[in-house]
Every structure is written in structure tokens, then in C-alpha cells.
Design a protein around this motif. Structure first.
Motif: not given
Length: 181
Positions: A15-18, A54-60, A85-91, A136-140
């Protein structure tokens, strides 16, 4: 077709974007050569994946230490599997989560950073010719659903190749969006 990568990321958003990423990458040619060099030592694999894949796609992003690497598939091919794991897959934008569908840098900014070009752009040998396919298979997150998505399409870049984007909902699971670029 002899050089390049086919990347599949299964991303599970929170829910938080991670969220979590399960990645599997198949590389050929020069791309495989760089991975055989960078992933040679098992203890350094997680850091290499984090820094170079991965770092070019996700900042954390934090990559689990257990990175599977098969550097001898025949024909110069390699396969690497990892979890991260990333804390910023989405914003967050209001009540919505927005998922970027491209890395934070562009080829133009990397290859032709000047505002006004005075010399022709020449692709470096590690980029041309090659192919790069990202799925990318993205699960909400639970309780969320996909609304408007990018329309997708294809752009022909002439001598520099072509780019395409396909965005579709998984018919088996309404919470899953499949993006192929």
C-alpha cells in the motif's frame, strides 16, 4: 539477436508503494560476458545485481544474498535469478499508486547529453546491435485495482532500432498488470 537480455520481474506492491521483486534474467553475447565477469564471486552477486541491474530503476533497493547464477548455459548464454525489496516501486499521487515503466535515466541522456548535437551519435559496441526485453508482472496491493493504463505502441528509430510498449491486464487475475517493453 546474438547480444542482449530478456528480463522478467514479478513485482508485488504494498500500500505504501514499496514491494518485492522476483527477477529472472537471461542474457546472451556481450551482455552475458559482463554478467559472467560481474557475478563470478558468489559473495559479490547481490551487490552487483543491486548496483548494475536494479538501481537504475529503483532508488532504494535491497537484494537478497541468495542470487542464483548459471554462467554456462551453452552458446555464451547466462541466467540469473534474484529476489529484492524496494521501498519505492511506486509513488503516491493522492490516493493512487503510480508505477514507473522505465528506468530513471534515458538512452538519450546517456548517449547524447548535449542540448545541441554537433557530432553524430554512435552507439557503443555493448549496445548495438542488441535486444532488450523487460516484462513486468505487477501485482496491485490488496484492496487496490488498476485504473487507466498507458496506451502502449511502437516507435521505429531507423538505424537506431525500435522500441515498443505493451500494457495489458492479466485475464486470470485482475490485480496483475503485465507490461512488456
Amino acid at each position: 539477436d546474438d547480444h542482449g537480455s530478456d528480463v522478467t520481474w514479478s513485482m508485488t506492491l504494498k500500500n505504501g508503494g514499496g514491494g518485492d521483486i522476483a527477477g529472472e534474467e537471461h542474457h546472451t553475447g556481450d551482455s552475458a560476458f559482463f554478467l559472467r565477469t560481474g557475478l563470478k564471486e558468489p559473495d559479490a552477486r547481490a551487490q552487483y545485481v543491486e548496483d548494475n541491474m536494479l538501481s537504475g530503476w529503483f532508488s532504494t533497493v535491497r537484494v537478497d544474498k541468495d542470487v542464483s547464477f548459471d554462467g554456462d548455459l551453452g552458446g555464451g548464454q547466462v541466467r540469473v535469478k534474484y529476489k529484492a525489496h524496494s521501498d519505492s516501486l511506486a509513488r503516491r499521487e493522492g490516493h493512487d499508486l503510480v508505477v514507473p515503466l522505465s528506468p530513471s535515466w534515458t538512452f538519450t541522456s546517456a548517449l547524447a547529453p548535449l542540448v545541441t548535437r554537433t557530432l553524430p551519435v554512435v552507439l557503443p559496441p555493448q549496445l548495438a546491435p542488441n535486444h532488450q526485453t523487460h516484462t513486468l508482472r505487477i501485482t496491485a496491493p490488496p484492496g487496490m485495482k488498476w485504473i487507466e493504463t498507458a496506451p502502449g505502441g511502437e516507435v521505429n528509430g531507423g538505424e537506431f532500432g525500435r522500441a515498443s510498449l505493451e500494457v495489458r491486464r492479466d485475464p486470470r487475475d485482475a490485480r496483475v498488470l503485465v507490461v512488456t517493453r
